[in-house]
Design a protein around this motif. Sequence first.
Motif, mmCIF file in Angstrom:
data_model
loop_
_atom_site.group_PDB
_atom_site.id
_atom_site.type_symbol
_atom_site.label_atom_id
_atom_site.label_comp_id
_atom_site.label_asym_id
_atom_site.label_seq_id
_atom_site.Cartn_x
_atom_site.Cartn_y
_atom_site.Cartn_z
ATOM 1 N N THR A 195 4.057 66.814 5.041
ATOM 2 C CA THR A 195 3.999 67.470 3.740
ATOM 3 C C THR A 195 2.868 68.485 3.708
ATOM 4 O O THR A 195 1.768 68.239 4.226
ATOM 5 N N GLY A 196 3.148 69.629 3.086
ATOM 6 C CA GLY A 196 2.139 70.663 2.907
ATOM 7 C C GLY A 196 1.755 70.766 1.447
ATOM 8 O O GLY A 196 2.632 70.822 0.574
ATOM 9 N N CYS A 197 0.456 70.774 1.174
ATOM 10 C CA CYS A 197 -0.030 70.775 -0.200
ATOM 11 C C CYS A 197 -0.577 72.136 -0.612
ATOM 12 O O CYS A 197 -0.894 72.982 0.224
ATOM 13 N N TYR A 198 -0.715 72.315 -1.897
ATOM 14 C CA TYR A 198 -1.175 73.577 -2.479
ATOM 15 C C TYR A 198 -2.588 73.936 -2.024
ATOM 16 O O TYR A 198 -2.946 75.112 -1.944
ATOM 17 N N ASP A 199 -3.404 72.924 -1.700
ATOM 18 C CA ASP A 199 -4.782 73.186 -1.278
ATOM 19 C C ASP A 199 -4.891 73.494 0.213
ATOM 20 O O ASP A 199 -5.993 73.628 0.752
ATOM 21 N N GLY A 200 -3.760 73.603 0.907
ATOM 22 C CA GLY A 200 -3.764 73.962 2.323
ATOM 23 C C GLY A 200 -3.778 72.789 3.281
ATOM 24 O O GLY A 200 -3.758 72.988 4.506
ATOM 25 N N THR A 201 -3.785 71.572 2.777
ATOM 26 C CA THR A 201 -3.790 70.404 3.654
ATOM 27 C C THR A 201 -2.370 70.002 4.043
ATOM 28 O O THR A 201 -1.409 70.263 3.320
ATOM 29 N N VAL A 202 -2.258 69.365 5.216
ATOM 30 C CA VAL A 202 -0.985 68.854 5.710
ATOM 31 C C VAL A 202 -1.152 67.374 6.003
ATOM 32 O O VAL A 202 -2.145 66.961 6.629
#
Length: 282
Positions: A195-202
């Motif tokens: 999953t990829g998040c809005y804050d740039g983390t995976v």
Amino acid sequence: MKVQSKKCLEHISVPDRVLCLHIAWNILFVGLASGSVVSYDLKTLKELDVFECHGPRGVSCLSTAQEGARRLLLVGSYDNTISVRDAKNGLLLRSLQGHTKTVLCMKVVNDLVFSGSSDTSVHAYNIHTGELVRIYKGHGHAVTSIVILGKVMVTACLDRLVRVYELQSHDRLQVYGGHSDMVMCMAVHRSVIYTGCYDGTVQAVKLNLMKNHRCWWQSCSMIFGVPEHLVLHLTEDHSNPNLQTVKCRWKDCNTFFSTQQAVKQELPKHMQSHVENDKLQN
């Protein structure tokens, strides 16, 4: 773009902002903010057609299917609908209606298209008849991604959760959390959910429907696939460190935390012990 050298191999100019892409039959379909879809031959990069689909509302997602020998192009839009079109000439065949907000993602499986929307639901339509077959509810925000794995559906949502549903019964089987921000995109490979998040983390987590960790907090029925995600759920959703007093509402527990310091320091450890004990019993 060539991956090794990072050099741009080809450049395509389009008349408006690109909102989505889809590739099928060696054709690149480009969805634009103007509501049009432009198609290109992938071998020559020559423009094939421009279909006026949903203007002035933008094209939010694209997919393809087959209807006998006819190739179908499915166009999701900010006007809340999905248009089913002839992929060769853009002819409108039928419109799939029922969502009340933007269609954000689609996944075609056999005769069905599963669509996720900002209205917090997933709809399943029969592509050939336009019939709305099923509605999957229970999301807390917009549904951003859908993956179908055999008899189950995995959905990503802006409420920072990934959910697993049984396709036939509509039942929510599991929930995966642990995200630091809104989940914007998702892929599943070899039973691992990326999953990829809005804050740039995976985040990568193993999908395992055989291990369930249920929240036994009063009036909560969420079942997590990972115990650490359940601990986060308890501390973030069932606890407030600013409260002066808190009573634990886990099943068969009546522990009372009588000071704000105890709520902040002792309650999280207490909740974690419930999860660990429940894990041992299962």
